[in-house]
Design a protein around this motif. Sequence first.
Motif, PDB file in Angstrom:
ATOM      1  N   MET A  24       0.928  -1.248   0.031  1.00 62.12           N
ATOM      2  CA  MET A  24       0.084  -0.017   0.050  1.00 62.12           C
ATOM      3  C   MET A  24       0.792   1.231   0.030  1.00 62.12           C
ATOM      4  N   GLU A  25       1.837   1.194   0.778  1.00 61.05           N
ATOM      5  CA  GLU A  25       3.084   2.330   0.635  1.00 61.05           C
ATOM      6  C   GLU A  25       3.558   2.480  -0.490  1.00 61.05           C
ATOM      7  N   ALA A  26       4.079   1.572  -1.229  1.00 57.14           N
ATOM      8  CA  ALA A  26       4.575   1.518  -2.672  1.00 57.14           C
ATOM      9  C   ALA A  26       3.725   2.049  -3.418  1.00 57.14           C
ATOM     10  N   MET A  27       2.507   1.427  -3.458  1.00 58.48           N
ATOM     11  CA  MET A  27       1.462   2.001  -4.431  1.00 58.48           C
ATOM     12  C   MET A  27       1.249   3.633  -4.197  1.00 58.48           C
ATOM     13  N   THR A  28       1.279   3.950  -3.041  1.00 57.87           N
ATOM     14  CA  THR A  28       0.721   5.299  -2.755  1.00 57.87           C
ATOM     15  C   THR A  28       2.043   6.239  -3.023  1.00 57.87           C
ATOM     16  N   LYS A  29       3.132   5.702  -3.130  1.00 57.08           N
ATOM     17  CA  LYS A  29       4.162   6.313  -3.699  1.00 57.08           C
ATOM     18  C   LYS A  29       4.133   6.436  -5.295  1.00 57.08           C
ATOM     19  N   TYR A  30       3.912   5.582  -5.707  1.00 55.62           N
ATOM     20  CA  TYR A  30       3.864   5.505  -7.099  1.00 55.62           C
ATOM     21  C   TYR A  30       2.733   6.467  -7.838  1.00 55.62           C
ATOM     22  N   ASN A  31       1.431   6.226  -6.952  1.00 57.10           N
ATOM     23  CA  ASN A  31       0.327   7.448  -7.140  1.00 57.10           C
ATOM     24  C   ASN A  31       0.919   8.861  -7.083  1.00 57.10           C
ATOM     25  N   GLU A  32       1.668   9.222  -5.946  1.00 56.94           N
ATOM     26  CA  GLU A  32       1.982  10.459  -5.740  1.00 56.94           C
ATOM     27  C   GLU A  32       3.086  10.890  -6.876  1.00 56.94           C
ATOM     28  N   GLU A  33       3.969  10.099  -7.256  1.00 59.64           N
ATOM     29  CA  GLU A  33       4.934  10.284  -8.486  1.00 59.64           C
ATOM     30  C   GLU A  33       3.988  10.823  -9.891  1.00 59.64           C
ATOM     31  N   LEU A  34       2.993   9.793 -10.147  1.00 61.71           N
ATOM     32  CA  LEU A  34       2.057  10.264 -11.281  1.00 61.71           C
ATOM     33  C   LEU A  34       1.378  11.447 -11.216  1.00 61.71           C
ATOM     34  N   ASP A  35       0.825  11.935  -9.778  1.00 63.95           N
ATOM     35  CA  ASP A  35       0.360  13.277  -9.489  1.00 63.95           C
ATOM     36  C   ASP A  35       1.262  14.287  -9.932  1.00 63.95           C
ATOM     37  N   GLU A  36       2.532  14.087  -9.176  1.00 66.76           N
ATOM     38  CA  GLU A  36       3.600  14.946  -9.532  1.00 66.76           C
ATOM     39  C   GLU A  36       4.051  15.325 -10.909  1.00 66.76           C
ATOM     40  N   ALA A  37       4.026  14.388 -11.633  1.00 68.99           N
ATOM     41  CA  ALA A  37       4.413  14.564 -12.961  1.00 68.99           C
ATOM     42  C   ALA A  37       2.897  15.042 -13.789  1.00 68.99           C
ATOM     43  N   GLY A  38       1.833  15.014 -13.248  1.00 66.05           N
ATOM     44  CA  GLY A  38       0.657  15.667 -13.882  1.00 66.05           C
ATOM     45  C   GLY A  38       0.028  14.891 -14.753  1.00 66.05           C
ATOM     46  N   VAL A  39       0.241  13.508 -14.797  1.00 68.78           N
ATOM     47  CA  VAL A  39      -0.103  12.196 -15.689  1.00 68.78           C
ATOM     48  C   VAL A  39      -1.346  11.458 -15.352  1.00 68.78           C
ATOM     49  N   ARG A  40      -1.562  11.652 -13.839  1.00 70.65           N
ATOM     50  CA  ARG A  40      -2.733  10.537 -13.521  1.00 70.65           C
ATOM     51  C   ARG A  40      -3.908  11.274 -13.562  1.00 70.65           C
ATOM     52  N   ILE A  41      -4.753  10.544 -14.505  1.00 68.90           N
ATOM     53  CA  ILE A  41      -6.452  11.053 -14.607  1.00 68.90           C
ATOM     54  C   ILE A  41      -7.120  10.288 -13.440  1.00 68.90           C
ATOM     55  N   ALA A  91       6.473   6.784 -23.251  1.00 69.03           N
ATOM     56  CA  ALA A  91       6.206   7.420 -21.659  1.00 69.03           C
ATOM     57  C   ALA A  91       5.517   6.630 -20.975  1.00 69.03           C
ATOM     58  N   ALA A  92       4.290   6.062 -21.671  1.00 70.25           N
ATOM     59  CA  ALA A  92       3.479   5.139 -21.015  1.00 70.25           C
ATOM     60  C   ALA A  92       3.959   4.088 -20.722  1.00 70.25           C
ATOM     61  N   ILE A  93       4.727   3.322 -21.545  1.00 65.89           N
ATOM     62  CA  ILE A  93       5.898   2.283 -21.140  1.00 65.89           C
ATOM     63  C   ILE A  93       6.717   2.449 -19.930  1.00 65.89           C
ATOM     64  N   ASP A  94       7.276   3.592 -19.883  1.00 64.64           N
ATOM     65  CA  ASP A  94       8.115   4.047 -18.828  1.00 64.64           C
ATOM     66  C   ASP A  94       7.349   3.995 -17.272  1.00 64.64           C
ATOM     67  N   TRP A  95       6.197   4.652 -17.382  1.00 65.23           N
ATOM     68  CA  TRP A  95       5.423   4.806 -16.223  1.00 65.23           C
ATOM     69  C   TRP A  95       4.784   3.157 -15.889  1.00 65.23           C
ATOM     70  N   ALA A  96       4.617   2.542 -17.012  1.00 62.29           N
ATOM     71  CA  ALA A  96       4.095   1.129 -16.663  1.00 62.29           C
ATOM     72  C   ALA A  96       5.260   0.369 -15.959  1.00 62.29           C
ATOM     73  N   MET A  97       6.498   0.600 -16.344  1.00 63.31           N
ATOM     74  CA  MET A  97       7.722  -0.253 -15.682  1.00 63.31           C
ATOM     75  C   MET A  97       8.003   0.251 -14.124  1.00 63.31           C
ATOM     76  N   ARG A  98       7.621   1.612 -14.121  1.00 63.46           N
ATOM     77  CA  ARG A  98       7.962   2.033 -12.741  1.00 63.46           C
ATOM     78  C   ARG A  98       6.996   1.600 -11.574  1.00 63.46           C
ATOM     79  N   MET A  99       5.672   0.786 -12.084  1.00 59.25           N
ATOM     80  CA  MET A  99       4.669   0.491 -11.154  1.00 59.25           C
ATOM     81  C   MET A  99       5.290  -0.730 -10.211  1.00 59.25           C
ATOM     82  N   PRO A 100       5.160  -0.764  -8.968  1.00 58.86           N
ATOM     83  CA  PRO A 100       5.372  -1.975  -8.096  1.00 58.86           C
ATOM     84  C   PRO A 100       4.389  -3.138  -8.514  1.00 58.86           C
TER      85      PRO A 100
END
Length: 126
Positions: A24-41, A91-100
């Motif tokens: 849950m902590e790893a996924m929260t961090k991933y979501n925060e990174e998506l948000d900071e990059a402005g890519v998460r819808i 870029a989509a592949i890059d974000w997918a590869m970062r996911m825990p």
Amino acid sequence: MLFMLIVKASPTSETGKLPSIELMEAMTKYNEELDEAGVRIMAKGLHPSSSGIRLSFTTPGEQPEVTEGPFGNPKELVSGFFLIDVESWEAAIDWAMRMPDPIGNGEGEVELRQVIEGTEEMESLE
């Protein structure tokens, strides 16, 4: 460009139990990174298939057949999704590869698919 990262279900996710605190902590961090990059819808997890229904449109013009869950093979089901807006397929592949590992225990599987945006794009697929 919109992309969906589809988190496939597993026997573990179909139990409905919450993931470990570490996951849950790893996924929260991933979501925060998506948000900071402005890519998460949007990003959401789904309840197990045991609490869902499936509609099968087997006969055109008639009501669909309704089947209550749980459904068969968990690997054929979805347990969650991320919708991201990025500049390119790379870029989509890059974000997918970062996911825990989204399920944990080495059970995670993610499918990356581009979203069709509008009728013009649909027509170009024909």
